[in-house]
Design a protein around this motif. Sequence first.
Motif, mmCIF file in Angstrom:
data_model
loop_
_atom_site.group_PDB
_atom_site.id
_atom_site.type_symbol
_atom_site.label_atom_id
_atom_site.label_comp_id
_atom_site.label_asym_id
_atom_site.label_seq_id
_atom_site.Cartn_x
_atom_site.Cartn_y
_atom_site.Cartn_z
ATOM 1 N N ALA A 112 0.831 -1.203 0.000
ATOM 2 C CA ALA A 112 0.000 0.000 0.000
ATOM 3 C C ALA A 112 0.868 1.256 0.000
ATOM 4 O O ALA A 112 0.532 2.263 -0.647
ATOM 5 N N LYS A 113 1.986 1.204 0.705
ATOM 6 C CA LYS A 113 2.883 2.351 0.786
ATOM 7 C C LYS A 113 3.425 2.727 -0.586
ATOM 8 O O LYS A 113 3.562 3.912 -0.918
ATOM 9 N N GLY A 118 -3.206 4.023 -5.652
ATOM 10 C CA GLY A 118 -4.299 3.803 -4.706
ATOM 11 C C GLY A 118 -5.083 2.532 -4.949
ATOM 12 O O GLY A 118 -6.242 2.428 -4.537
ATOM 13 N N ASN A 121 -4.845 -0.915 -0.422
ATOM 14 C CA ASN A 121 -4.961 -0.148 0.821
ATOM 15 C C ASN A 121 -5.091 -1.091 2.009
ATOM 16 O O ASN A 121 -5.624 -2.200 1.880
#
Length: 322
Positions: A112-113, A118, A121
Amino acid sequence: MNWRQKVLDFDHIGDRGEGLKGLVFDIQKFAIHDGGGIRTLVFLKGCPLVCPWCSNPESLAGKPEITFVSNNCIGCGKCLEVCKAGAIRKDETGAKGLIIDRDRCTLCGQCAKFCYAGAINIIGRYLSVPELVTMIERDRKFYEQSNGGVTFSGGEPTAQPEFLKAALQAIQARGIHTAIETSSFVAWETFASILENVDLVLTDIKHMDDAEHKRLTGVSNKVILENIRNISRLGIPIKIRLPLIPGFNDSDRNLAATAEFVEQLSNVQSLDILPYHRLGEMKWGQLGQDYSLTGVPALTLEDVESRIQPFKDRGLNISIGG
């Protein structure tokens, strides 16, 4: 994965780092439909019910989860590089772009980082009461000017009773109005302790028949209905909410029984009819789960108007949509 195979794991809740912490999956500001005035909604993770129509399936499991929004994925492959658990692989069929093995995923958050699109998540973060109160205090002026406040929702907020009670105490001590959105499925001793710092209860009635309620949600409604009666006896203001689901709880018999039950309560500000919609359908797939109501059409205003005569006959204060 079928929705009824969801596993609750509340061992993950409330003990991350020093001090009491709660598992929060969202905080929404400037809400206007959940307790009066301008409010902050705090969504706690974990729910003992398994309603197939749930529009917030990311709230159900009592632990952080990973979601994948396939439409956002640009196929850069960075998540595959950083996943040390080997939980992510390409979808060779090309249908989704990626396949996430949630059993292997350690929820380290690296994917997710690095996913700037996007698509991936992590849902759920641990917050202490002081951290949460600091966020809430930033909007004090809006609460004061609009007679608003803070509403805890979920999931089922009472599934994290210690954190919820501590947060409510801290918020109410600052002169901020408090409310909870709840299924009321909780042991009364625990519930009564929480209600000491609640100014308004918004509670669901999903079905009046116990057997049907258990079939639909996985739990009995006996505790729920008795708790609602107890709230009424305590004199705490109540908003009753009826999620109206076609083919599940919209029969004439059930609506008449619901109207009769609500009429016997005191301190009911309104009966809010919440028409079935499909806004949460995509979220089930993003969690790697099946949505069992696929194809069930959303209710129109005309659909709802045709079903609420039993409530009008008893002179109840009705709102549609909350």
